[in-house]
Design an enzyme around this catalytic site. Structure first.
Site, PDB file in Angstrom:
ATOM      1  N   HIS A 159       0.653  -1.061   0.032  1.00 24.11           N
ATOM      2  CA  HIS A 159      -0.131   0.079   0.137  1.00 24.11           C
ATOM      3  C   HIS A 159       0.891   1.321   0.030  1.00 24.11           C
ATOM      4  O   HIS A 159       0.502   2.293   0.708  1.00 24.11           O
ATOM      5  CB  HIS A 159      -0.838  -0.053   1.171  1.00 24.11           C
ATOM      6  CG  HIS A 159      -0.181   0.184   2.459  1.00 24.11           C
ATOM      7  ND1 HIS A 159      -0.792  -0.343   3.658  1.00 24.11           N
ATOM      8  CD2 HIS A 159       0.759   0.632   2.771  1.00 24.11           C
ATOM      9  CE1 HIS A 159       0.033  -0.198   4.582  1.00 24.11           C
ATOM     10  NE2 HIS A 159       1.193   0.500   4.146  1.00 24.11           N
ATOM     11  N   HIS A 206      -1.254   4.962   9.614  1.00 22.35           N
ATOM     12  CA  HIS A 206       0.132   5.539   9.785  1.00 22.35           C
ATOM     13  C   HIS A 206       0.158   7.024  10.384  1.00 22.35           C
ATOM     14  O   HIS A 206       0.492   7.905   9.641  1.00 22.35           O
ATOM     15  CB  HIS A 206       0.888   5.570   8.213  1.00 22.35           C
ATOM     16  CG  HIS A 206       0.873   4.506   7.713  1.00 22.35           C
ATOM     17  ND1 HIS A 206      -0.298   3.990   6.864  1.00 22.35           N
ATOM     18  CD2 HIS A 206       1.835   3.615   7.252  1.00 22.35           C
ATOM     19  CE1 HIS A 206      -0.060   2.758   6.292  1.00 22.35           C
ATOM     20  NE2 HIS A 206       1.370   2.553   6.663  1.00 22.35           N
ATOM     21  N   HIS A 340      10.086  -3.879   3.689  1.00 15.85           N
ATOM     22  CA  HIS A 340      10.506  -2.628   3.628  1.00 15.85           C
ATOM     23  C   HIS A 340      11.060  -2.183   5.050  1.00 15.85           C
ATOM     24  O   HIS A 340      10.385  -2.469   5.987  1.00 15.85           O
ATOM     25  CB  HIS A 340       9.646  -1.732   3.105  1.00 15.85           C
ATOM     26  CG  HIS A 340       8.288  -1.421   3.583  1.00 15.85           C
ATOM     27  ND1 HIS A 340       7.343  -2.489   4.082  1.00 15.85           N
ATOM     28  CD2 HIS A 340       7.467  -0.454   3.862  1.00 15.85           C
ATOM     29  CE1 HIS A 340       6.382  -1.977   4.389  1.00 15.85           C
ATOM     30  NE2 HIS A 340       6.270  -0.731   4.319  1.00 15.85           N
ATOM     31  N   GLU A 387       4.189  -5.017   8.692  1.00 17.44           N
ATOM     32  CA  GLU A 387       2.984  -4.826   8.213  1.00 17.44           C
ATOM     33  C   GLU A 387       2.028  -6.122   7.429  1.00 17.44           C
ATOM     34  O   GLU A 387       1.012  -6.220   7.584  1.00 17.44           O
ATOM     35  CB  GLU A 387       2.630  -3.683   7.131  1.00 17.44           C
ATOM     36  CG  GLU A 387       2.816  -2.268   7.607  1.00 17.44           C
ATOM     37  CD  GLU A 387       3.063  -1.175   6.520  1.00 17.44           C
ATOM     38  OE1 GLU A 387       2.827  -0.111   6.791  1.00 17.44           O
ATOM     39  OE2 GLU A 387       3.253  -1.618   5.357  1.00 17.44           O
TER      40      GLU A 387
HETATM   41  C1  DHB Z   1       6.238   3.637   2.112  1.00 24.88           C
HETATM   42  C2  DHB Z   1       5.611   2.292   2.153  1.00 24.88           C
HETATM   43  C3  DHB Z   1       4.614   2.039   3.289  1.00 24.88           C
HETATM   44  O1  DHB Z   1       4.095   1.105   3.634  1.00 24.88           O
HETATM   45  C4  DHB Z   1       4.385   3.176   3.779  1.00 24.88           C
HETATM   46  O2  DHB Z   1       3.356   3.200   4.756  1.00 24.88           O
HETATM   47  C5  DHB Z   1       4.851   4.521   3.574  1.00 24.88           C
HETATM   48  C6  DHB Z   1       6.024   4.623   2.681  1.00 24.88           C
HETATM   49  C7  DHB Z   1       7.409   3.509   1.045  1.00 24.88           C
HETATM   50  O3  DHB Z   1       8.018   2.544   0.636  1.00 24.88           O
HETATM   51  O4  DHB Z   1       7.827   4.558   0.600  1.00 24.88           O
HETATM   52 FE    FE Z   2       2.357   1.278   5.406  1.00 27.93          FE
END
Ligand code: DHB
Ligand code: FE
Length: 434
Positions: A159, A206, A340, A387
């Site tokens: 997302h 977030h 990530h 997540e």
């Molecule tokens: C990014 C990924 C995320 O899941 C998020 O909540 C905010 C930023 C990203 O990869 O930039």
């Molecule tokens: Fe996120």
């Protein structure tokens, strides 16, 4: 129509549930405002003018002006909130209670002094093995599905906010983005062909709807609609999200009575965690093609819920959906991830091998996957890779998690990168016989 509202039969009693709290939202908010001395004086100076500042119904305003607490409760008020009106008037809880009984204050006080109101009807309904409770549970467990709601599929997707920006700014054909959006083409067609009535959308907030004042582990949106949040760049130019308050309230009741703790949210904005998956699956429609129940999971502030709890919660959500007596088709979406890390010297971490093993296990061995400790997500998939634990809620809601047939894998896609993130995506279709 929600089932199992046995508490509606208790004489002279209104149970303050998710539906009542939604109905009474502004009335109760008005009451809370009376906790400030300045607002109390403004209310007392001109009650009608002060009430007109609130988005209350005329019925609610009339109930307040008449100090008719029974009427206010019928209109969605709750006594702890309404008590602020009494307090503003200098009334005690006993005086307020008396006002609802048809007795004078003196008669009510005398009744209390002589031992209180005597139970005249009903049974000790809350005790274990009371016949009513057993009968209700049995009918729920054994009744045929009839016109009940069904879980028809689950969808899983990352997302990333930058994906939303690319869609909103028409950049999906650019070299960087094209392979990603092509990966979702099948799924957009699939969703069009399998449009559900409702999507139960599991995502994380977030730091947009929830500040550090209160951080619910699991929060269900019971509102009629939800606006896209302004995350600092202005709200995304996407349609508002239309909820399904009756089904959401039913799921809240069923799941909480099934021993899971949910926070009921009557008002919140929804951030990229919810709107980006909708955009990926639906493109840029004038209105989203179905109703959406937002279900926010805390994966930001430790401790976060375990995979096992998320998987069990998914099963409870399935039970709740299947006991709703309207023939709705419901999809459950799990979002966020894959690997990530957005912070510190390890930012940018991607672990393709781990991500793909996660997808393998999620498809074929979700119960095994659910036992993976949360630290492994963080170590292997990065701090924000946690997540992924939300995907287990959607997976737990599929029939095979509760002994039914396995779902069919309709789509699997993996792509690196989108911004800082590895993007993963699955579509699992329920066996129509389940
Ligand atoms: C990014 C990924 C995320 O899941 C998020 O909540 C905010 C930023 C990203 O990869 O930039
Ligand atoms: Fe996120």
């Amino acid at each position: 129509m929600p089932l199992d509202k046995t508490y509606l039969d208790i004489p002279g009693t209104t149970v303050f549930d998710a539906e009542q709290s939604r109905k009474g939202y502004w009335l109760n908010q008005f009451c809370m405002s009376l906790m400030k001395a300045d607002n109390r004086s403004r209310f007392k100076a001109n009650e009608r003018a002060y009430l007109d500042e609130w988005a209350m119904t005329e019925e609610q305003k009339q109930a307040v002006l008449a100090r008719d607490l029974n009427r206010a409760i019928a209109a969605g008020g709750n006594i702890y909130f309404l008590a602020k009106i009494g307090a503003t008037d200098g009334k005690s809880f006993q005086q307020m209670a008396a006002s609802m009984t048809g007795m004078s204050e003196q008669e009510y006080r005398d009744m209390m002094v002589s031992g209180g109101r005597v139970m005249t009807s009903g049974t000790a309904g809350g005790l274990p093995n009371s016949p009513a409770t057993d009968a209700a549970q049995q009918s729920r467990a054994s009744s045929p599905r009839g016109g009940r709601a069904r879980v028809t599929a689950s969808v899983y997707t990352s997302h990333v906010p930058a994906i939303g920006v690319a869609i909103d700014q028409g950049k999906t054909e650019e070299r960087y983005w094209k392979p990603l959006f092509e990966g979702y083409e099948f799924s957009r067609r699939w969703l069009h062909a399998h449009a559900p009535d409702v999507v139960f959308l599991v995502y994380n907030d977030h730091a947009n709807a929830f500040s550090l004042d209160m951080v619910p582990t699991f929060a269900i949106g019971t509102a009629a609609e939800f606006q896209p949040a302004d995350e600092g760049w202005g709200p995304r130019p996407v349609p508002k999200v239309i909820g399904h308050p009756a089904l959401a309230a039913h799921i809240a009741q069923s799941v909480i009575q099934d021993d899971f703790d949910l926070t009921i949210v009557n008002k919140m904005d929804v951030d990229h965690g919810l709107t980006v998956p909708l955009s990926l699956m639906c493109g840029k429609p004038e209105a989203w093609p179905c109703r959406v129940i937002p279900f926010a999971v805390n994966v930001v502030l430790y401790p976060v819920p375990s995979g096992r709890r998320c998987f069990e919660l998914g099963k409870a959500i399935r039970r709740a959906i299947e006991s709703y007596d309207e023939p709705l088709e419901v999809q459950i979406w799990g979002t966020g991830g894959m690997s990530h890390q957005l912070q510190g010297p390890r930012a940018g971490l991607i672990n393709r091998q781990w991500d793909n093993q996660f997808l393998n296990l999620l498809i074929d061995h979700p119960a095994t996957l659910s036992k993976m400790p949360h630290l492994e997500y963080v170590r292997e998939a990065g701090s924000e890779g946690i997540e992924l634990v939300m995907w287990l809620i959607a997976r737990g809601a599929m029939a095979d998690a509760s002994g039914g047939p396995k779902p069919k894998l309709a789509r699997r896609f993996y792509h690196v990168p989108a911004s800082n993130t590895a993007v993963g995506h699955l579509v699992l279709e329920e066996d129509p016989a389940s």
